[in-house]
Design a protein around this motif. Structure first.
Motif, PDB file in Angstrom:
ATOM      1  N   SER A 121     -77.541  16.745  18.173  1.00 41.47           N
ATOM      2  CA  SER A 121     -76.057  17.267  17.973  1.00 41.47           C
ATOM      3  C   SER A 121     -75.799  17.753  19.302  1.00 41.47           C
ATOM      4  CB  SER A 121     -75.993  18.315  16.789  1.00 41.47           C
ATOM      5  OG  SER A 121     -76.343  17.732  15.537  1.00 41.47           O
ATOM      6  N   VAL A 122     -74.528  17.663  19.603  1.00 36.20           N
ATOM      7  CA  VAL A 122     -73.869  18.156  20.788  1.00 36.20           C
ATOM      8  C   VAL A 122     -72.674  18.776  20.595  1.00 36.20           C
ATOM      9  CG1 VAL A 122     -72.656  16.111  21.497  1.00 36.20           C
ATOM     10  CG2 VAL A 122     -73.286  17.483  23.395  1.00 36.20           C
ATOM     11  N   LEU A 123     -72.347  19.998  21.264  1.00 39.24           N
ATOM     12  CA  LEU A 123     -70.956  20.406  21.085  1.00 39.24           C
ATOM     13  C   LEU A 123     -69.988  19.690  21.463  1.00 39.24           C
ATOM     14  CD1 LEU A 123     -72.203  24.105  22.393  1.00 39.24           C
ATOM     15  CD2 LEU A 123     -71.503  23.494  19.873  1.00 39.24           C
ATOM     16  N   ASP A 124     -68.724  19.803  20.720  1.00 38.79           N
ATOM     17  CA  ASP A 124     -67.825  18.916  21.174  1.00 38.79           C
ATOM     18  C   ASP A 124     -67.035  19.148  22.462  1.00 38.79           C
ATOM     19  OD1 ASP A 124     -66.389  21.270  20.508  1.00 38.79           O
ATOM     20  OD2 ASP A 124     -65.355  20.224  18.727  1.00 38.79           O
ATOM     21  N   ALA A 129     -72.549  16.102  28.669  1.00 39.81           N
ATOM     22  CA  ALA A 129     -73.725  15.997  27.896  1.00 39.81           C
ATOM     23  C   ALA A 129     -73.208  14.684  27.062  1.00 39.81           C
ATOM     24  CB  ALA A 129     -74.188  16.885  26.923  1.00 39.81           C
ATOM     25  N   ILE A 130     -72.051  14.676  26.595  1.00 42.29           N
ATOM     26  CA  ILE A 130     -71.536  13.451  25.618  1.00 42.29           C
ATOM     27  C   ILE A 130     -71.461  12.235  26.616  1.00 42.29           C
ATOM     28  CG2 ILE A 130     -69.608  12.539  24.670  1.00 42.29           C
ATOM     29  CD1 ILE A 130     -68.794  15.495  23.737  1.00 42.29           C
ATOM     30  N   ASP A 131     -71.099  12.412  27.579  1.00 41.59           N
ATOM     31  CA  ASP A 131     -71.059  11.157  28.488  1.00 41.59           C
ATOM     32  C   ASP A 131     -72.334  10.795  28.790  1.00 41.59           C
ATOM     33  OD1 ASP A 131     -68.320  11.389  28.764  1.00 41.59           O
ATOM     34  OD2 ASP A 131     -68.249  12.340  30.522  1.00 41.59           O
ATOM     35  N   PHE A 132     -73.393  11.665  29.005  1.00 38.08           N
ATOM     36  CA  PHE A 132     -74.676  11.124  29.316  1.00 38.08           C
ATOM     37  C   PHE A 132     -75.315  10.756  28.106  1.00 38.08           C
ATOM     38  CE2 PHE A 132     -79.146  13.012  29.031  1.00 38.08           C
ATOM     39  CZ  PHE A 132     -79.634  12.035  29.939  1.00 38.08           C
ATOM     40  N   TYR A 133     -75.307  11.077  26.961  1.00 34.49           N
ATOM     41  CA  TYR A 133     -75.872  10.491  25.896  1.00 34.49           C
ATOM     42  C   TYR A 133     -75.315   9.199  25.643  1.00 34.49           C
ATOM     43  CZ  TYR A 133     -77.565  15.203  25.027  1.00 34.49           C
ATOM     44  OH  TYR A 133     -78.107  16.580  25.024  1.00 34.49           O
ATOM     45  N   GLU A 134     -74.086   9.047  25.759  1.00 34.42           N
ATOM     46  CA  GLU A 134     -73.257   7.733  25.363  1.00 34.42           C
ATOM     47  C   GLU A 134     -73.778   6.512  26.446  1.00 34.42           C
ATOM     48  OE1 GLU A 134     -69.159   8.090  25.357  1.00 34.42           O
ATOM     49  OE2 GLU A 134     -69.361   9.180  22.894  1.00 34.42           O
ATOM     50  N   SER A 135     -74.060   7.112  27.993  1.00 33.38           N
ATOM     51  CA  SER A 135     -74.676   6.292  28.869  1.00 33.38           C
ATOM     52  C   SER A 135     -75.975   5.782  28.470  1.00 33.38           C
ATOM     53  CB  SER A 135     -74.638   6.970  30.199  1.00 33.38           C
ATOM     54  OG  SER A 135     -75.734   8.024  30.150  1.00 33.38           O
ATOM     55  N   LEU A 136     -76.717   6.289  27.354  1.00 30.50           N
ATOM     56  CA  LEU A 136     -78.012   6.049  27.035  1.00 30.50           C
ATOM     57  C   LEU A 136     -78.019   4.855  26.169  1.00 30.50           C
ATOM     58  CD1 LEU A 136     -79.876   9.495  27.273  1.00 30.50           C
ATOM     59  CD2 LEU A 136     -79.911   7.305  28.954  1.00 30.50           C
ATOM     60  N   GLY A 137     -76.663   4.917  25.439  1.00 36.30           N
ATOM     61  CA  GLY A 137     -76.531   3.812  24.429  1.00 36.30           C
ATOM     62  C   GLY A 137     -76.329   4.778  22.934  1.00 36.30           C
ATOM     63  N   ALA A 138     -76.335   5.849  22.767  1.00 33.11           N
ATOM     64  CA  ALA A 138     -76.382   6.874  21.836  1.00 33.11           C
ATOM     65  C   ALA A 138     -74.852   6.825  21.103  1.00 33.11           C
ATOM     66  CB  ALA A 138     -76.742   8.250  21.921  1.00 33.11           C
ATOM     67  N   VAL A 139     -74.725   6.763  20.154  1.00 31.15           N
ATOM     68  CA  VAL A 139     -73.577   6.651  19.346  1.00 31.15           C
ATOM     69  C   VAL A 139     -73.162   8.083  18.736  1.00 31.15           C
ATOM     70  CG1 VAL A 139     -71.986   5.406  17.734  1.00 31.15           C
ATOM     71  CG2 VAL A 139     -73.721   4.230  19.062  1.00 31.15           C
ATOM     72  N   ALA A 140     -71.956   8.744  18.543  1.00 31.66           N
ATOM     73  CA  ALA A 140     -71.514   9.528  17.820  1.00 31.66           C
ATOM     74  C   ALA A 140     -71.333   9.522  16.303  1.00 31.66           C
ATOM     75  CB  ALA A 140     -70.262  10.467  18.260  1.00 31.66           C
TER      76      ALA A 140
END
Length: 160
Positions: A121-124, A129-140
């Protein structure tokens, strides 16, 4: 890339882990919520009944971050998943590959242990962090809401 090492934490890392937890809580504007003690860390991460695990990320032998994870279970997949509870890199070492290295290590671990998922989970409001995770292919996971029982509410339900 600098010389990074990722290793399983040991009981001797307990104070450093608590320091990282406190630094993370300060970053998340929740320092007042930290209740853990060094003894708690020793018992829950390294005791005989420990179900959570911790990794330490070092640069040239100096701890610069950590990750705490545990296994959950997917009834739909019939397999364990790996849940990342916390990942923290000291502010001066962010952007140098340590976070990616920890996540890659955990992804390899999840694959090696036949986990069907790797979640966290990540704080909204934490857009970097959201940008970093999405750059790895993670999906909210937008369709699921997280719920929590703690303190008096937890005890009240437990006494029903």
């Amino acid at each position: 890339m600098s010389e990074l090492t990722i290793r399983p934490a040991t009981v001797d890392d307990s104070q450093q882990i608590l320091t990282f937890i406190t630094e993370l809580a300060i970053f998340e504007k929740a320092e007042h919520e930290v209740e853990a003690s060094v003894n708690d860390i020793q018992t829950t991460l390294f005791g005989d009944n420990a179900t959570s695990h911790c990794l330490i990320c070092e640069e040239h032998g100096k701890p610069i971050g950590f990750a705490v994870y545990f296994y959950n279970y997917s009834t739909w997949q019939g397999r364990n998943g790996l849940y990342l509870e916390d990942l923290y890199i000291t502010p001066d070492r962010r952007g140098h590959g340590a976070g990616t290295a920890l996540l890659s290590y955990l992804a390899r671990h999840a694959v090696a242990h036949n986990c069907g998922r790797f979640e966290w989970s990540v704080l909204d409001w934490n857009q970097p962090a959201i940008d970093f995770y999405e750059s790895l292919g993670a999906v909210a996971k937008s369709e699921w809401l997280g719920y929590r029982l703690s303190g008096d509410a937890l005890h009240a339900l437990a006494s029903r």
